[in-house]
Scaffold this active site. Sequence first.
Site, PDB file in Angstrom:
ATOM      1  N   GLU A 108      56.544  60.372  12.295  1.00 52.93           N
ATOM      2  CA  GLU A 108      57.359  61.532  11.928  1.00 52.93           C
ATOM      3  C   GLU A 108      57.010  62.750  12.784  1.00 52.93           C
ATOM      4  OE1 GLU A 108      58.350  60.255   7.322  1.00 52.93           O
ATOM      5  OE2 GLU A 108      56.449  61.259   7.763  1.00 52.93           O
ATOM      6  N   GLU A 128      56.048  52.574   5.333  1.00 51.15           N
ATOM      7  CA  GLU A 128      56.012  53.053   3.950  1.00 51.15           C
ATOM      8  C   GLU A 128      56.538  52.037   2.937  1.00 51.15           C
ATOM      9  OE1 GLU A 128      55.683  56.917   6.218  1.00 51.15           O
ATOM     10  OE2 GLU A 128      56.563  54.933   6.510  1.00 51.15           O
TER      11      GLU A 128
END
Length: 254
Positions: A108, A128
Amino acid sequence: MSEALVVTQHDDVLVIAINRPEARNALDAVVAHGVAEAVDELDSSDELRVGVLTGAGGTFSSGMDLKAFVRGETPLIEGRGLCGITVTPPRKPLIAAVEGFALAGGLELVLACDIVVAARSAMFGVPEVKRALIAGGGGALLLPKRIPAAFALEMLLTGDPVTAEKAAAFGLVNRVVEDGAALDEALVLARTIALNGSLAVAVTKQIARATVDWSWQQGWTEQEQLILPVITSQDATEGATAFAEKRPPRWTGR
């Protein structure tokens, strides 16, 4: 500045290095605030033109520090996102120099950068879902805007990492270099960008970043408003004058 983050200036380029190799450069509150402070310095400085974000010890970042999270820490900064750059990226260009893993929050951070240089053995992933979580720091939101949706969905839904070569084929990585050379290549790119008019570079980035959210007509309208101060700036006059006089321009950012 904390030892968890090493910030150095290379002429007009600011290098921001996450320095927690013993924790695979996991992101805690100290790192987050350090990165935010560094990009604030980048944007506020008249001398600095470009930033480079990297990690020490052969790893970019493995993402959020889960041990710190259990202690109640978070690398999110209110209103600014992960490390203060995913929701509000710096106005000036930011280049990611990736060695090793850029996973979860590490990826990210890569998505918050404008250009990505990666070592050949680097790996990129959003794992995730493997932990029944969502890449809510920008992965699920930004990855489909950065690469074709089918490839983004494959990464997001499988949680499996991809190689630097594959990330380059997707369009996530600009340049793939030999291991250990990512920072050097990022500095070459940064210095090339730094030679250009800083005001024009910043506004060009602003337009290019925003265009994915603009309609066709809105884009032309918004661009016209943003360009006007640039073409009437001292730097625009200096650029034309320097070209006519066959000399290097002397930019002021005004």
